[in-house]
Design a protein around this motif. Sequence first.
Motif, mmCIF file in Angstrom:
data_model
loop_
_atom_site.group_PDB
_atom_site.id
_atom_site.type_symbol
_atom_site.label_atom_id
_atom_site.label_comp_id
_atom_site.label_asym_id
_atom_site.label_seq_id
_atom_site.Cartn_x
_atom_site.Cartn_y
_atom_site.Cartn_z
ATOM 1 N N TYR A 104 -28.890 -14.564 -35.990
ATOM 2 C CA TYR A 104 -28.539 -15.712 -36.832
ATOM 3 C C TYR A 104 -29.568 -16.824 -36.661
ATOM 4 O O TYR A 104 -29.930 -17.497 -37.640
ATOM 5 C CB TYR A 104 -27.144 -16.208 -36.467
ATOM 6 C CG TYR A 104 -26.613 -17.283 -37.389
ATOM 7 C CD1 TYR A 104 -26.106 -16.959 -38.641
ATOM 8 C CD2 TYR A 104 -26.608 -18.615 -36.995
ATOM 9 C CE1 TYR A 104 -25.601 -17.942 -39.482
ATOM 10 C CE2 TYR A 104 -26.112 -19.605 -37.829
ATOM 11 C CZ TYR A 104 -25.606 -19.263 -39.077
ATOM 12 O OH TYR A 104 -25.132 -20.241 -39.909
ATOM 13 N N SER A 105 -30.053 -16.999 -35.454
ATOM 14 C CA SER A 105 -31.101 -17.996 -35.213
ATOM 15 C C SER A 105 -32.360 -17.642 -35.990
ATOM 16 O O SER A 105 -33.003 -18.510 -36.592
ATOM 17 C CB SER A 105 -31.407 -18.077 -33.710
ATOM 18 O OG SER A 105 -30.276 -18.500 -32.980
ATOM 19 N N ASP A 160 -32.609 -15.550 -38.698
ATOM 20 C CA ASP A 160 -32.417 -15.476 -40.148
ATOM 21 C C ASP A 160 -32.111 -16.824 -40.790
ATOM 22 O O ASP A 160 -32.499 -17.071 -41.936
ATOM 23 C CB ASP A 160 -31.268 -14.520 -40.483
ATOM 24 C CG ASP A 160 -31.569 -13.075 -40.144
ATOM 25 O OD1 ASP A 160 -32.757 -12.725 -40.016
ATOM 26 O OD2 ASP A 160 -30.607 -12.294 -40.003
ATOM 27 N N THR A 161 -31.407 -17.687 -40.077
ATOM 28 C CA THR A 161 -30.867 -18.901 -40.690
ATOM 29 C C THR A 161 -31.353 -20.192 -40.039
ATOM 30 O O THR A 161 -31.757 -21.138 -40.735
ATOM 31 C CB THR A 161 -29.320 -18.862 -40.649
ATOM 32 O OG1 THR A 161 -28.857 -17.687 -41.320
ATOM 33 C CG2 THR A 161 -28.727 -20.097 -41.293
ATOM 34 N N LEU A 162 -31.295 -20.260 -38.713
ATOM 35 C CA LEU A 162 -31.539 -21.537 -38.050
ATOM 36 C C LEU A 162 -33.013 -21.913 -37.954
ATOM 37 O O LEU A 162 -33.353 -23.103 -37.929
ATOM 38 C CB LEU A 162 -30.914 -21.529 -36.652
ATOM 39 C CG LEU A 162 -29.399 -21.319 -36.625
ATOM 40 C CD1 LEU A 162 -28.885 -21.386 -35.194
ATOM 41 C CD2 LEU A 162 -28.685 -22.354 -37.503
ATOM 42 N N LYS A 183 -33.965 -24.041 -40.741
ATOM 43 C CA LYS A 183 -33.307 -25.341 -40.676
ATOM 44 C C LYS A 183 -34.035 -26.324 -39.755
ATOM 45 O O LYS A 183 -33.929 -27.542 -39.933
ATOM 46 C CB LYS A 183 -31.858 -25.167 -40.195
ATOM 47 C CG LYS A 183 -30.952 -24.422 -41.167
ATOM 48 C CD LYS A 183 -30.596 -25.282 -42.358
ATOM 49 C CE LYS A 183 -29.590 -24.597 -43.262
ATOM 50 N NZ LYS A 183 -29.240 -25.430 -44.441
ATOM 51 N N TYR A 199 -20.121 -18.363 -40.393
ATOM 52 C CA TYR A 199 -20.540 -16.960 -40.546
ATOM 53 C C TYR A 199 -19.412 -16.083 -39.997
ATOM 54 O O TYR A 199 -18.816 -16.429 -38.989
ATOM 55 C CB TYR A 199 -21.844 -16.703 -39.789
ATOM 56 C CG TYR A 199 -22.303 -15.258 -39.860
ATOM 57 C CD1 TYR A 199 -23.166 -14.838 -40.877
ATOM 58 C CD2 TYR A 199 -21.866 -14.320 -38.925
ATOM 59 C CE1 TYR A 199 -23.564 -13.516 -40.950
ATOM 60 C CE2 TYR A 199 -22.261 -12.997 -39.009
ATOM 61 C CZ TYR A 199 -23.103 -12.602 -40.009
ATOM 62 O OH TYR A 199 -23.499 -11.286 -40.088
ATOM 63 N N ASP A 251 -20.080 -14.870 -44.194
ATOM 64 C CA ASP A 251 -19.852 -15.593 -45.451
ATOM 65 C C ASP A 251 -18.440 -15.397 -45.983
ATOM 66 O O ASP A 251 -17.839 -16.325 -46.525
ATOM 67 C CB ASP A 251 -20.868 -15.152 -46.509
ATOM 68 C CG ASP A 251 -22.257 -15.704 -46.233
ATOM 69 O OD1 ASP A 251 -22.371 -16.656 -45.425
ATOM 70 O OD2 ASP A 251 -23.242 -15.180 -46.803
ATOM 71 N N LYS A 255 -16.188 -17.834 -44.037
ATOM 72 C CA LYS A 255 -16.619 -19.208 -43.771
ATOM 73 C C LYS A 255 -15.718 -20.210 -44.481
ATOM 74 O O LYS A 255 -15.208 -19.948 -45.579
ATOM 75 C CB LYS A 255 -18.076 -19.405 -44.178
ATOM 76 C CG LYS A 255 -18.348 -19.307 -45.661
ATOM 77 C CD LYS A 255 -19.850 -19.322 -45.962
ATOM 78 C CE LYS A 255 -20.522 -20.615 -45.565
ATOM 79 N NZ LYS A 255 -21.947 -20.650 -45.997
ATOM 80 N N GLU A 301 -19.869 -25.625 -44.355
ATOM 81 C CA GLU A 301 -21.321 -25.455 -44.362
ATOM 82 C C GLU A 301 -21.938 -26.026 -43.090
ATOM 83 O O GLU A 301 -21.326 -26.832 -42.382
ATOM 84 C CB GLU A 301 -21.920 -26.152 -45.594
ATOM 85 C CG GLU A 301 -21.395 -25.651 -46.924
ATOM 86 C CD GLU A 301 -21.714 -24.189 -47.188
ATOM 87 O OE1 GLU A 301 -22.762 -23.722 -46.688
ATOM 88 O OE2 GLU A 301 -20.913 -23.529 -47.878
#
Length: 442
Positions: free
Chosen positions: A183-184, A186-188, A191, A423, A425, A428, A431
């Motif tokens: 998750y870090s 792919d997503t964070l 960010k 997560y 989705d 969830k 956001e």
Amino acid sequence: MKRIASIVLVAALATSLFTGCGTNSNGAAASGAVASAGETASATDSAAAANGETIKVGAIYPSSGEKALLGTQNLRGTQIAVDLVNAKGGVNGKKIELVTADAPDATTATTEAGRLINQQGIKILFGSMSSGNAVAIGSVVAKSDALLIESNGIADQLTDVGNKHVFRIIDKGSYRGALGIQYSYDTLAAKIGKDPKDLKVAILNEDSSYGTSVAQGAVDRAKELGVNIVYKESYNAAKITDMSAMAVKVKKAAPDILISVSYINDAILLMDTLRQYQAVPKVIFGCGAGTTDPNFASTVGKDANGIFCMDMPTNLSIDVYNSDPELKSAVEEFRKKYLEMDQSVNSVPVGTECTFCGAYTFLNDILPKAKSLSADDLREAALSTKLDLVSLGFGLDFGEDGQNKLATANIGQWQDGKVITVYPDKLKNGELVDVPLPIASK
């Protein structure tokens, strides 16, 4: 919900071990009895058990010591599952009798598991609150004609040692660590304005089988993805009182993301120390019990905002169960009953959700299919049961190792004193906010 498992015909069950009468004269199932280890609830229940009119199952959780509160909560989940199954007539007409044992530590868990199996003749055990207790009980059932249905302990060791008498309904530790890294990546990373390949990650974990499994899963996935682990250290959560040296090392390593695997006291101590040494990274990702505990946010205060926490799915929207009206009704009744029993909380604790799921799924969906109470027949029934949905929001499909291959974990984020699921989705309810952390050290 479509149940993938085949439905066993009532006529076929008529000759099984479980055929008998466990109902009152008016057809209503009797309420589940609870007995402490070594004694039954009443002479009537003892007579019924001797006549084969009930099926005894055991529950091993800490009801004394420092884990007593959580152990009591978890036992209630198992008890409510027994009550709901008995209210529907039991298992193939037989009432379920719950026998409990107190196991504040792994040594006692070993002793109590042996007592329930050898003195009470119990073939099915539910547990166990902690990975250490689960592994201890697992070693007992491995040498016995009994099964452990585990709903709390996530240490990989439990299902990685070839024990055919253990079934775990929830995710395993290495999966959780790997998901934190994934998750870090792919997503964070995006960010915080980093290329995923350039991420720098630190890992701090308590050193029991639970923390070690999660941390190793994170290390292995980081290696697969090419993520740089700049600092890793483990510690004894029960003994540590000073994390200053770790905070200094974190500050020097300057990770973008800190993966933390902790219990509640060390989770709070770590946050206090990171703030003291101005060593707070852009992202703190808790992969276990410490950061999901409500006491974490209440103690850390507003600085908990934006911190990630991962655990089993809990308190899902009731609409998640719309595809299975029977399960939906059971979940609603379970939550209602628990909140009536424990008025100190506003929602059902995650551990209780897990123990209810393990016990209810086994008693409602698996046990009715078993040809007998032998470990081999119980194992065959468990392996043949495939479900699209259980009360934790995922499906059920046990591998030969006893691990539920469909079990997942939720990633949550603390936002204004509440955990918001971000997560997966489909589950969830909010956001991402505060990435990077507002309190991240410059």
